[in-house]
Design an enzyme around this catalytic site. Structure first.
Site, mmCIF file in Angstrom:
data_model
loop_
_atom_site.group_PDB
_atom_site.id
_atom_site.type_symbol
_atom_site.label_atom_id
_atom_site.label_comp_id
_atom_site.label_asym_id
_atom_site.label_seq_id
_atom_site.Cartn_x
_atom_site.Cartn_y
_atom_site.Cartn_z
ATOM 1 N N ASP A 27 37.456 58.438 29.483
ATOM 2 C CA ASP A 27 36.042 58.064 29.561
ATOM 3 C C ASP A 27 35.812 56.945 30.577
ATOM 4 O OD1 ASP A 27 33.393 58.304 28.882
ATOM 5 O OD2 ASP A 27 33.520 56.963 27.158
ATOM 6 N N ASN A 75 29.054 67.903 26.004
ATOM 7 C CA ASN A 75 28.807 67.563 27.415
ATOM 8 C C ASN A 75 27.882 68.572 28.118
ATOM 9 O OD1 ASN A 75 32.107 66.082 27.946
ATOM 10 N ND2 ASN A 75 30.164 65.057 27.543
#
Ligand code: IPE
Ligand code: IPE
Ligand code: MG
Length: 248
Positions: A27, A75
């Site tokens: 991330d 996502n």
């Protein structure tokens, strides 16, 4: 480029203490790009280069399975150009790296609702998987269109489908669910790492991660290097895993 790539200090671990399976929530790519005034997709591109370094380090330290959270079920909420950018980068990475991974006896595997991915990406994934299928070294698992809740649901539904077909699948047990997960033979992750300072797993390895050790670093994924993986493994080795039991 970090210096450690050129002058690596010797870092050795007792093979019996090294986590067999390390999972990583990669991330911080977007923030890395924003800090430089670049489009988010440039952060993903930079992040894809770090995969190389981390795979090499994992291999060096004796990790057998490295799973990388590449694209989550959630996502899809992102802008279309970012999604297509990520898929393009993954496809490019697979085309470029399959031969290298193969030459090093590594194996590519994938977890997620793969059938929902674009056909050209799926082709590259199948090619990488097939080409490396007989290798016995590190397994590099890309979790793509992956969600832990979706995986559990898919596993339960697979079991129910077997029963509906009259197969002797037996009762729905923990073992039955685990056996119907996307990669039943891959052991549960011992260590789950997340970069970028977020203290959550965002739907990664929900079932398999029940007793994983967690490690968080504030560093953004494109800034991660070999030493960061070594730090995570050191932290893991210092811990005592009790699995609900009392201290040994
Ligand atoms: C992680 O980086 C990569 C994916 C989710 C595909 P992000 O894109 O989430 O980066 P941040 O969290 O916005 O910085
Ligand atoms: C998790 O990161 C997914 C991947 C790294 C592929 P996100 O950036 O999507 O997670 P949230 O939205 O911060 O929880
Ligand atoms: Mg993020």
């Amino acid at each position: 480029m970090s210096e450690e790539k050129f002058s690596p200090d010797a870092i050795t671990f007792d093979p019996s203490q090294v986590p067999k399976h390390v999972g990583v929530v990669m991330d911080g790519n977007g923030r890395w790009a924003a800090q430089r005034g670049l489009p988010r997709v440039m952060g993903h591109y930079e992040g894809s280069k770090v995969v190389d370094t981390v795979v090499r380090a994992a291999k060096e330290f004796g990790v057998s399975y490295l799973s990388l959270y590449t694209f989550s079920s959630e996502n899809w909420k992102r802008p279309r150009n970012e999604i297509l950018g990520i898929f393009g980068i993954v496809k490019h990475m697979l085309k470029k790296k399959t031969e290298t991974i193969h030459a090093e006896n590594g194996r590519f595997r994938f977890a997620g609702r793969l059938h929902e991915l674009p056909p050209d990406l799926l082709d590259a994934m199948h090619e990488a998987e097939e080409h490396t299928a007989r290798n016995t070294g590190i397994q590099l698992i890309l979790c793509i269109n992956y969600g832990g809740r979706q995986e559990i649901l898919d596993a339960v539904n697979s079991h129910l489908a077997k029963l509906a077909k009259g197969e002797n699948a037996g009762p729905l047990t923990e073992e039955a669910i685990r056996g119907n997960c996307y990669l039943p033979d891959v052991p549960d992750p011992d260590l789950l790492v997340r970069t970028s300072g977020e203290l959550r797993m965002s739907n990664f390895w929900l079932w398999q991660g029940a007793y994983s050790e967690y490690y968080f670093t504030p560093k953004l994924w494109p800034d991660i290097g070999r030493a960061d993986l070594a730090d995570a493994i050191k932290s893991y080795i210092e811990r005592e895993r009790r699995y609900g039991n009392v201290r040994a």
